[in-house]
Motif scaffolding. Structure first.
Motif, PDB file in Angstrom:
ATOM      1  N   ARG A 143       0.831  -1.219   0.000  1.00 58.94           N
ATOM      2  CA  ARG A 143       0.000   0.000   0.000  1.00 58.94           C
ATOM      3  C   ARG A 143       0.858   1.258   0.000  1.00 58.94           C
ATOM      4  NH1 ARG A 143      -4.542  -1.644   4.064  1.00 58.94           N
ATOM      5  NH2 ARG A 143      -6.094  -2.176   2.530  1.00 58.94           N
ATOM      6  N   ARG A 144       1.908   1.262   0.806  1.00 60.29           N
ATOM      7  CA  ARG A 144       2.800   2.433   0.852  1.00 60.29           C
ATOM      8  C   ARG A 144       3.449   2.660  -0.502  1.00 60.29           C
ATOM      9  NH1 ARG A 144       3.960   0.142   5.796  1.00 60.29           N
ATOM     10  NH2 ARG A 144       5.916  -0.733   5.024  1.00 60.29           N
ATOM     11  N   ALA A 145       3.867   1.586  -1.147  1.00 57.33           N
ATOM     12  CA  ALA A 145       4.478   1.718  -2.480  1.00 57.33           C
ATOM     13  C   ALA A 145       3.478   2.295  -3.471  1.00 57.33           C
ATOM     14  CB  ALA A 145       4.990   0.354  -2.956  1.00 57.33           C
ATOM     15  N   LEU A 146       2.276   1.778  -3.466  1.00 52.32           N
ATOM     16  CA  LEU A 146       1.238   2.254  -4.378  1.00 52.32           C
ATOM     17  C   LEU A 146       0.906   3.720  -4.102  1.00 52.32           C
ATOM     18  CD1 LEU A 146      -0.717   1.558  -6.665  1.00 52.32           C
ATOM     19  CD2 LEU A 146      -2.309   0.696  -4.940  1.00 52.32           C
ATOM     20  N   THR A 147       0.750   4.077  -2.843  1.00 50.39           N
ATOM     21  CA  THR A 147       0.442   5.463  -2.471  1.00 50.39           C
ATOM     22  C   THR A 147       1.557   6.400  -2.924  1.00 50.39           C
ATOM     23  OG1 THR A 147      -0.859   4.725  -0.583  1.00 50.39           O
ATOM     24  CG2 THR A 147      -0.062   6.992  -0.527  1.00 50.39           C
ATOM     25  N   GLY A 148       2.798   5.961  -2.754  1.00 48.94           N
ATOM     26  CA  GLY A 148       3.932   6.797  -3.153  1.00 48.94           C
ATOM     27  C   GLY A 148       3.955   7.103  -4.638  1.00 48.94           C
ATOM     28  N   VAL A 149       3.715   6.112  -5.460  1.00 50.08           N
ATOM     29  CA  VAL A 149       3.756   6.361  -6.901  1.00 50.08           C
ATOM     30  C   VAL A 149       2.503   7.072  -7.393  1.00 50.08           C
ATOM     31  CG1 VAL A 149       5.459   4.588  -7.428  1.00 50.08           C
ATOM     32  CG2 VAL A 149       3.046   4.002  -7.514  1.00 50.08           C
ATOM     33  N   LEU A 150       1.380   6.874  -6.724  1.00 48.00           N
ATOM     34  CA  LEU A 150       0.169   7.614  -7.103  1.00 48.00           C
ATOM     35  C   LEU A 150       0.370   9.120  -6.935  1.00 48.00           C
ATOM     36  CD1 LEU A 150      -2.681   5.382  -5.661  1.00 48.00           C
ATOM     37  CD2 LEU A 150      -2.343   5.980  -8.066  1.00 48.00           C
ATOM     38  N   ALA A 151       1.181   9.509  -5.973  1.00 47.30           N
ATOM     39  CA  ALA A 151       1.448  10.936  -5.749  1.00 47.30           C
ATOM     40  C   ALA A 151       2.101  11.580  -6.967  1.00 47.30           C
ATOM     41  CB  ALA A 151       2.319  11.115  -4.516  1.00 47.30           C
ATOM     42  N   LEU A 152       2.819  10.783  -7.746  1.00 46.99           N
ATOM     43  CA  LEU A 152       3.491  11.322  -8.937  1.00 46.99           C
ATOM     44  C   LEU A 152       2.495  11.745 -10.019  1.00 46.99           C
ATOM     45  CD1 LEU A 152       6.408   8.740  -9.255  1.00 46.99           C
ATOM     46  CD2 LEU A 152       6.488  11.032  -8.221  1.00 46.99           C
ATOM     47  N   LEU A 153       1.284  11.249  -9.965  1.00 47.52           N
ATOM     48  CA  LEU A 153       0.295  11.550 -11.003  1.00 47.52           C
ATOM     49  C   LEU A 153      -0.156  13.006 -10.999  1.00 47.52           C
ATOM     50  CD1 LEU A 153      -2.002   8.380 -10.825  1.00 47.52           C
ATOM     51  CD2 LEU A 153       0.027   8.768 -12.248  1.00 47.52           C
ATOM     52  N   THR A 154       0.141  13.722  -9.932  1.00 49.33           N
ATOM     53  CA  THR A 154      -0.268  15.124  -9.845  1.00 49.33           C
ATOM     54  C   THR A 154       0.887  16.089 -10.119  1.00 49.33           C
ATOM     55  OG1 THR A 154       0.121  15.174  -7.461  1.00 49.33           O
ATOM     56  CG2 THR A 154      -2.108  14.595  -8.206  1.00 49.33           C
ATOM     57  N   ASP A 155       2.034  15.567 -10.458  1.00 54.92           N
ATOM     58  CA  ASP A 155       3.189  16.425 -10.716  1.00 54.92           C
ATOM     59  C   ASP A 155       2.945  17.297 -11.947  1.00 54.92           C
ATOM     60  OD1 ASP A 155       6.292  16.396  -9.761  1.00 54.92           O
ATOM     61  OD2 ASP A 155       6.116  16.958 -11.877  1.00 54.92           O
ATOM     62  N   CYS A 192       3.176  -1.640  -9.726  1.00 56.04           N
ATOM     63  CA  CYS A 192       2.586  -2.019  -8.439  1.00 56.04           C
ATOM     64  C   CYS A 192       1.444  -3.010  -8.636  1.00 56.04           C
ATOM     65  CB  CYS A 192       2.099  -0.781  -7.701  1.00 56.04           C
ATOM     66  SG  CYS A 192       3.398   0.239  -6.980  1.00 56.04           S
ATOM     67  N   PHE A 193       0.627  -2.774  -9.660  1.00 55.56           N
ATOM     68  CA  PHE A 193      -0.463  -3.711  -9.932  1.00 55.56           C
ATOM     69  C   PHE A 193       0.084  -5.092 -10.286  1.00 55.56           C
ATOM     70  CE2 PHE A 193      -3.127   0.081 -11.543  1.00 55.56           C
ATOM     71  CZ  PHE A 193      -3.603   0.348 -10.267  1.00 55.56           C
ATOM     72  N   ARG A 194       1.122  -5.115 -11.112  1.00 55.05           N
ATOM     73  CA  ARG A 194       1.697  -6.410 -11.510  1.00 55.05           C
ATOM     74  C   ARG A 194       2.273  -7.151 -10.306  1.00 55.05           C
ATOM     75  NH1 ARG A 194       3.412  -3.050 -15.563  1.00 55.05           N
ATOM     76  NH2 ARG A 194       5.543  -2.982 -14.767  1.00 55.05           N
ATOM     77  N   ARG A 238       1.016  -6.823  -7.352  1.00 56.72           N
ATOM     78  CA  ARG A 238      -0.108  -6.951  -6.412  1.00 56.72           C
ATOM     79  C   ARG A 238       0.157  -6.184  -5.120  1.00 56.72           C
ATOM     80  NH1 ARG A 238      -4.116  -9.738  -8.290  1.00 56.72           N
ATOM     81  NH2 ARG A 238      -4.929 -10.285  -6.253  1.00 56.72           N
ATOM     82  N   ALA A 239       0.393  -4.884  -5.291  1.00 56.61           N
ATOM     83  CA  ALA A 239       0.765  -4.023  -4.175  1.00 56.61           C
ATOM     84  C   ALA A 239      -0.375  -3.734  -3.206  1.00 56.61           C
ATOM     85  CB  ALA A 239       1.316  -2.696  -4.697  1.00 56.61           C
ATOM     86  N   GLY A 240      -1.584  -3.878  -3.621  1.00 58.15           N
ATOM     87  CA  GLY A 240      -2.698  -3.567  -2.738  1.00 58.15           C
ATOM     88  C   GLY A 240      -3.803  -4.580  -2.878  1.00 58.15           C
ATOM     89  N   ASP A 241      -4.818  -4.383  -2.084  1.00 58.65           N
ATOM     90  CA  ASP A 241      -5.966  -5.278  -2.172  1.00 58.65           C
ATOM     91  C   ASP A 241      -6.944  -4.739  -3.219  1.00 58.65           C
ATOM     92  OD1 ASP A 241      -7.368  -3.174  -0.946  1.00 58.65           O
ATOM     93  OD2 ASP A 241      -7.471  -4.172   1.002  1.00 58.65           O
ATOM     94  N   GLN A 242      -8.087  -5.344  -3.295  1.00 57.37           N
ATOM     95  CA  GLN A 242      -9.083  -4.966  -4.301  1.00 57.37           C
ATOM     96  C   GLN A 242      -9.493  -3.499  -4.163  1.00 57.37           C
ATOM     97  OE1 GLN A 242     -10.106  -7.068  -6.728  1.00 57.37           O
ATOM     98  NE2 GLN A 242     -11.511  -5.611  -7.661  1.00 57.37           N
ATOM     99  N   ASP A 243      -9.754  -3.061  -2.939  1.00 53.87           N
ATOM    100  CA  ASP A 243     -10.170  -1.675  -2.725  1.00 53.87           C
ATOM    101  C   ASP A 243      -9.067  -0.688  -3.108  1.00 53.87           C
ATOM    102  OD1 ASP A 243     -12.685  -2.453  -1.828  1.00 53.87           O
ATOM    103  OD2 ASP A 243     -12.099  -2.420   0.291  1.00 53.87           O
ATOM    104  N   ASP A 244      -7.831  -0.998  -2.718  1.00 52.68           N
ATOM    105  CA  ASP A 244      -6.697  -0.142  -3.088  1.00 52.68           C
ATOM    106  C   ASP A 244      -6.587  -0.030  -4.604  1.00 52.68           C
ATOM    107  OD1 ASP A 244      -5.954  -0.038  -0.354  1.00 52.68           O
ATOM    108  OD2 ASP A 244      -4.626  -1.777  -0.574  1.00 52.68           O
ATOM    109  N   THR A 245      -6.731  -1.155  -5.259  1.00 51.57           N
ATOM    110  CA  THR A 245      -6.592  -1.193  -6.714  1.00 51.57           C
ATOM    111  C   THR A 245      -7.701  -0.404  -7.384  1.00 51.57           C
ATOM    112  OG1 THR A 245      -5.473  -3.308  -6.584  1.00 51.57           O
ATOM    113  CG2 THR A 245      -6.460  -2.728  -8.709  1.00 51.57           C
ATOM    114  N   GLU A 246      -8.923  -0.599  -6.948  1.00 51.13           N
ATOM    115  CA  GLU A 246     -10.032   0.137  -7.559  1.00 51.13           C
ATOM    116  C   GLU A 246      -9.872   1.641  -7.357  1.00 51.13           C
ATOM    117  OE1 GLU A 246     -13.963  -1.395  -6.842  1.00 51.13           O
ATOM    118  OE2 GLU A 246     -13.296  -3.457  -7.191  1.00 51.13           O
ATOM    119  N   ALA A 247      -9.410   2.059  -6.188  1.00 52.50           N
ATOM    120  CA  ALA A 247      -9.192   3.491  -5.944  1.00 52.50           C
ATOM    121  C   ALA A 247      -8.076   4.023  -6.840  1.00 52.50           C
ATOM    122  CB  ALA A 247      -8.860   3.730  -4.473  1.00 52.50           C
TER     123      ALA A 247
END
Length: 156
Positions: A12-24, A40-42, A44-53
């Motif tokens: 989750r931390r890895a996914l959250t970190g890279v998602l922050a780059l989308l607003t640069d 991260c998806f490949r 499987r960095a998060g669960d279903q809810d993390d992935t959908e978000a």
């Protein structure tokens, strides 16, 4: 499926970190961020809810973005998510109105994603692309329809 990180929180931390780059403000950073989200998806960095978000954020980026490379990277990450997780068609519905005006490459990605979702409700969206002027788009539409019916799976 198991997570490929130490634990769920690390993923989750890895996914959250890279998602922050989308607003640069820099397109190359957003492009890189979207590619990393796909990684991260490949893994499987998060669960279903993390992935959908995360997918919802990528779709929002795709809809608002003007840079073709960023859009391509965002759609590639969405395809990674749809490959690794079972995702609802509703997540990708904002992409459907964009289809008629997308480049062939981006149209192929959207059709790939629609096929990977494996929801028969996507059939009326995919079918018109069987007659697209670009052969690569027609091929992807054919493949997407095969995915919807499970004809792309090899039987044992």
């Amino acid at each position: 499926m198991p997570y490929e990180y130490e634990d769920r929180d690390a993923g989750r931390r890895a996914l959250t970190g890279v998602l922050a780059l989308l607003t640069d403000p820099a397109p190359w950073v957003r492009e890189h961020g979207a590619a990393e989200v796909g990684g991260c998806f490949r893994r499987r960095a998060g669960d279903q809810d993390d992935t959908e978000a995360a997918v919802a954020r990528l779709v929002t980026l795709m809809v608002a973005e003007t840079d073709e490379r960023v859009r391509s990277s965002a759609l590639g990450a969405c395809a990674d998510a749809a490959t690794a997780y079972r995702l609802p068609l509703a997540l990708f519905e904002p992409l459907i109105p964009l289809l008629p005006n997308l480049s062939a490459e981006l149209s192929e990605y959207v059709l790939l994603i629609l096929g990977l979702v494996r929801d028969p409700a996507a059939r009326p969206v995919i079918t018109p692309y069987l007659d697209h002027p670009e052969a690569s788009v027609r091929l992807e539409a054919t493949d997407a329809l095969a995915r919807l019916t499970g004809q792309d799976e090899v039987s044992p």
